[in-house]
Design an enzyme around this catalytic site. Sequence first.
Site, PDB file in Angstrom:
ATOM      1  N   GLN A 101       0.821  -1.149  -0.046  1.00 39.70           N
ATOM      2  CA  GLN A 101      -0.125   0.075   0.132  1.00 39.70           C
ATOM      3  C   GLN A 101       0.836   1.237   0.035  1.00 39.70           C
ATOM      4  O   GLN A 101       0.382   2.175  -0.229  1.00 39.70           O
ATOM      5  CB  GLN A 101      -0.922   0.008   1.465  1.00 39.70           C
ATOM      6  CG  GLN A 101      -1.930  -1.309   1.176  1.00 39.70           C
ATOM      7  CD  GLN A 101      -2.369  -1.258   2.673  1.00 39.70           C
ATOM      8  OE1 GLN A 101      -3.440  -0.529   2.995  1.00 39.70           O
ATOM      9  NE2 GLN A 101      -1.855  -2.024   3.654  1.00 39.70           N
ATOM     10  N   ASN A 102       2.225   1.069   0.303  1.00 39.20           N
ATOM     11  CA  ASN A 102       3.050   2.279   0.145  1.00 39.20           C
ATOM     12  C   ASN A 102       3.384   2.811  -1.054  1.00 39.20           C
ATOM     13  O   ASN A 102       3.603   2.230  -1.942  1.00 39.20           O
ATOM     14  CB  ASN A 102       4.347   1.756   0.900  1.00 39.20           C
ATOM     15  CG  ASN A 102       4.216   1.225   2.609  1.00 39.20           C
ATOM     16  OD1 ASN A 102       2.907   1.876   2.982  1.00 39.20           O
ATOM     17  ND2 ASN A 102       5.047   0.564   3.068  1.00 39.20           N
ATOM     18  N   ASP A 104       6.400   4.630  -1.166  1.00 36.72           N
ATOM     19  CA  ASP A 104       7.704   5.057  -1.254  1.00 36.72           C
ATOM     20  C   ASP A 104       8.768   4.362  -1.700  1.00 36.72           C
ATOM     21  O   ASP A 104      10.129   4.779  -1.904  1.00 36.72           O
ATOM     22  CB  ASP A 104       7.917   4.869   0.572  1.00 36.72           C
ATOM     23  CG  ASP A 104       7.890   3.661   1.107  1.00 36.72           C
ATOM     24  OD1 ASP A 104       8.048   2.567   0.150  1.00 36.72           O
ATOM     25  OD2 ASP A 104       7.481   3.527   2.453  1.00 36.72           O
ATOM     26  N   HIS A 119      -1.527   1.467  -4.673  1.00 38.15           N
ATOM     27  CA  HIS A 119      -1.797   3.096  -4.377  1.00 38.15           C
ATOM     28  C   HIS A 119      -0.778   3.857  -5.406  1.00 38.15           C
ATOM     29  O   HIS A 119      -0.771   5.015  -5.205  1.00 38.15           O
ATOM     30  CB  HIS A 119      -1.796   3.538  -2.875  1.00 38.15           C
ATOM     31  CG  HIS A 119      -2.852   3.036  -2.200  1.00 38.15           C
ATOM     32  ND1 HIS A 119      -2.663   2.685  -0.612  1.00 38.15           N
ATOM     33  CD2 HIS A 119      -4.037   2.417  -2.262  1.00 38.15           C
ATOM     34  CE1 HIS A 119      -3.937   2.203  -0.235  1.00 38.15           C
ATOM     35  NE2 HIS A 119      -4.735   1.888  -0.950  1.00 38.15           N
ATOM     36  N   CYS A 130      -1.826  14.936 -20.896  1.00 38.54           N
ATOM     37  CA  CYS A 130      -1.412  14.052 -21.904  1.00 38.54           C
ATOM     38  C   CYS A 130      -1.426  12.760 -21.536  1.00 38.54           C
ATOM     39  O   CYS A 130      -1.303  11.753 -22.377  1.00 38.54           O
ATOM     40  CB  CYS A 130      -0.313  14.506 -22.784  1.00 38.54           C
ATOM     41  SG  CYS A 130       1.289  14.322 -22.106  1.00 38.54           S
ATOM     42  N   CYS A 148       4.197  19.365 -17.431  1.00 37.93           N
ATOM     43  CA  CYS A 148       4.716  18.438 -18.521  1.00 37.93           C
ATOM     44  C   CYS A 148       5.126  19.273 -19.635  1.00 37.93           C
ATOM     45  O   CYS A 148       4.992  20.446 -19.640  1.00 37.93           O
ATOM     46  CB  CYS A 148       3.418  17.713 -18.807  1.00 37.93           C
ATOM     47  SG  CYS A 148       3.828  16.524 -20.235  1.00 37.93           S
ATOM     48  N   CYS A 150       4.246  19.125 -22.464  1.00 39.29           N
ATOM     49  CA  CYS A 150       2.839  19.714 -23.120  1.00 39.29           C
ATOM     50  C   CYS A 150       2.135  20.631 -22.527  1.00 39.29           C
ATOM     51  O   CYS A 150       1.300  21.374 -23.121  1.00 39.29           O
ATOM     52  CB  CYS A 150       1.957  18.435 -23.429  1.00 39.29           C
ATOM     53  SG  CYS A 150       0.990  18.000 -21.833  1.00 39.29           S
ATOM     54  N   GLY A 187       2.523  -4.778   8.955  1.00 36.55           N
ATOM     55  CA  GLY A 187       2.524  -3.260   9.213  1.00 36.55           C
ATOM     56  C   GLY A 187       1.340  -2.677   8.634  1.00 36.55           C
ATOM     57  O   GLY A 187       1.432  -1.510   8.051  1.00 36.55           O
ATOM     58  N   ALA A 231       8.475  -4.777  12.386  1.00 39.45           N
ATOM     59  CA  ALA A 231       8.979  -5.397  11.109  1.00 39.45           C
ATOM     60  C   ALA A 231      10.245  -5.961  11.072  1.00 39.45           C
ATOM     61  O   ALA A 231      10.424  -7.039  10.855  1.00 39.45           O
ATOM     62  CB  ALA A 231       8.223  -4.927  10.209  1.00 39.45           C
TER      63      ALA A 231
HETATM   64  P1  NAD Z   1      -1.947   2.746   8.954  1.00 42.36           P
HETATM   65  O1  NAD Z   1      -1.249   3.919   8.835  1.00 42.36           O
HETATM   66  O2  NAD Z   1      -3.436   2.528   8.971  1.00 42.36           O
HETATM   67  O3  NAD Z   1      -1.304   1.497   9.935  1.00 42.36           O
HETATM   68  C1  NAD Z   1      -0.165   1.440  10.010  1.00 42.36           C
HETATM   69  C2  NAD Z   1       0.132  -0.093  10.741  1.00 42.36           C
HETATM   70  O4  NAD Z   1       1.648  -0.164  11.156  1.00 42.36           O
HETATM   71  C3  NAD Z   1      -0.378  -0.130  12.133  1.00 42.36           C
HETATM   72  O5  NAD Z   1      -1.279  -1.098  12.344  1.00 42.36           O
HETATM   73  C4  NAD Z   1       0.702  -0.091  13.300  1.00 42.36           C
HETATM   74  O6  NAD Z   1       0.588  -1.013  14.337  1.00 42.36           O
HETATM   75  C5  NAD Z   1       1.710  -0.703  12.419  1.00 42.36           C
HETATM   76  N1  NAD Z   1       3.123  -0.516  12.923  1.00 42.36           N
HETATM   77  C6  NAD Z   1       3.640   0.488  13.486  1.00 42.36           C
HETATM   78  N2  NAD Z   1       4.870   0.355  13.592  1.00 42.36           N
HETATM   79  C7  NAD Z   1       5.345  -0.788  12.959  1.00 42.36           C
HETATM   80  C8  NAD Z   1       6.501  -1.585  12.835  1.00 42.36           C
HETATM   81  N3  NAD Z   1       7.664  -0.837  13.388  1.00 42.36           N
HETATM   82  N4  NAD Z   1       6.322  -2.648  12.142  1.00 42.36           N
HETATM   83  C9  NAD Z   1       5.320  -3.094  11.599  1.00 42.36           C
HETATM   84  N5  NAD Z   1       4.170  -2.719  11.836  1.00 42.36           N
HETATM   85  C10 NAD Z   1       4.077  -1.297  12.589  1.00 42.36           C
HETATM   86  O7  NAD Z   1      -1.198   1.978   7.635  1.00 42.36           O
HETATM   87  P2  NAD Z   1      -1.776   1.337   6.418  1.00 42.36           P
HETATM   88  O8  NAD Z   1      -2.882   0.255   6.829  1.00 42.36           O
HETATM   89  O9  NAD Z   1      -0.650   1.079   5.553  1.00 42.36           O
HETATM   90  O10 NAD Z   1      -2.621   2.573   5.628  1.00 42.36           O
HETATM   91  C11 NAD Z   1      -2.335   3.898   5.331  1.00 42.36           C
HETATM   92  C12 NAD Z   1      -2.371   4.200   3.866  1.00 42.36           C
HETATM   93  O11 NAD Z   1      -1.625   5.112   3.952  1.00 42.36           O
HETATM   94  C13 NAD Z   1      -1.743   3.234   3.293  1.00 42.36           C
HETATM   95  O12 NAD Z   1      -2.576   2.517   2.265  1.00 42.36           O
HETATM   96  C14 NAD Z   1      -0.475   3.578   2.395  1.00 42.36           C
HETATM   97  O13 NAD Z   1      -0.883   3.871   1.180  1.00 42.36           O
HETATM   98  C15 NAD Z   1      -0.572   5.003   2.940  1.00 42.36           C
HETATM   99  N6  NAD Z   1       0.906   5.387   3.803  1.00 42.36           N
HETATM  100  C16 NAD Z   1       2.126   5.042   3.085  1.00 42.36           C
HETATM  101  C17 NAD Z   1       3.188   5.381   3.562  1.00 42.36           C
HETATM  102  C18 NAD Z   1       4.640   4.944   2.816  1.00 42.36           C
HETATM  103  O14 NAD Z   1       4.517   4.895   1.598  1.00 42.36           O
HETATM  104  N7  NAD Z   1       5.695   4.678   3.605  1.00 42.36           N
HETATM  105  C19 NAD Z   1       3.392   6.050   4.658  1.00 42.36           C
HETATM  106  C20 NAD Z   1       2.084   6.250   5.483  1.00 42.36           C
HETATM  107  C21 NAD Z   1       0.727   5.871   4.748  1.00 42.36           C
END
Ligand code: NAD
Length: 246
Positions: A101-102, A104, A119, A130, A148, A150, A187, A231
């Site tokens: 979902q990240n 980054d 995402h 474009c 861009c 364009c 996470g 993690a």
């Molecule tokens: P969330 O923010 O809803 O939940 C984060 C989860 O991570 C929690 O359950 C928490 O307990 C857990 N957590 C905290 N520290 C941790 C660790 N050290 N190790 C493992 N788990 C840990 O996150 P989500 O469910 O991913 O939803 C938020 C949305 O926002 C995501 O869909 C994502 O797209 C986006 N997001 C992305 C980033 C990124 O790209 N790094 C950062 C923040 C949010």
Amino acid sequence: MNEALARAAALLREARHATAFTGAGVSVESGIPPFRGPGGLWSRVDPAFIEIGYFLEHPAESWRRIKGIFYDHFGQAQPNAAHFGLAALEAAGRLRSVITQNIDDLHQQAGSREVIEFHGSSRWLLCLECGRREAVHAGSLAALPPRCGCGGLLKPDFIFFGEGIPEKSLQRSYQEAAQADLFLVIGSSGEVQPACQIPVLARNRGAKLIEINPHPSHFTPIADVFLQGPATKAVSELIKELGLRN
Ligand code: NAD
């Protein structure tokens, strides 16, 4: 933890098709805060600036905040032991893909090859005129809002509030949920729709579920094994238990 660790390692050894599903928590130890909960980004920052309607009306103002948070701050982050561990599992043939979902790019930077960015990604900019995509480079954000060739407005190629999930990511994720016999959820709070349905779908079709999280989440009640902890620690221990190197 040790008994749970041994069970998780056994499930990974036995799996025919294992898929990881990661959320903001996997990048917390890289210095990127989650969005929700205590210390979460939305407890300090109003997320309106990444709402699509607001962005289209106020692109320069939105972009100033996007650049500060998602590029100047998050852009400094490096992959951690959990990202590297997942790449090692894939290289060893124990993991087929990572659905993240990240936005980054840290899984790719750690060496994961099969990454489904549910995402989208901050690594790319999309022209709203474009449709061209371009990789972010040092000069991309020198003038805001970026344009861009364009003349069209560029937007980060990750989804904003009010936008739908990219069709290709959705299809590939459903495919993984249908084929996997093991999901490794790391996470994720399990609160973000529709992403949170993917592991549930896999579980309903008979896949086993291992969860790694310091706190119980919406996935914990359906997890076969819950490795409670950060993690980096849990993935490193799992890698060691499997006799692999991180
Ligand atoms: P969330 O923010 O809803 O939940 C984060 C989860 O991570 C929690 O359950 C928490 O307990 C857990 N957590 C905290 N520290 C941790 C660790 N050290 N190790 C493992 N788990 C840990 O996150 P989500 O469910 O991913 O939803 C938020 C949305 O926002 C995501 O869909 C994502 O797209 C986006 N997001 C992305 C980033 C990124 O790209 N790094 C950062 C923040 C949010």
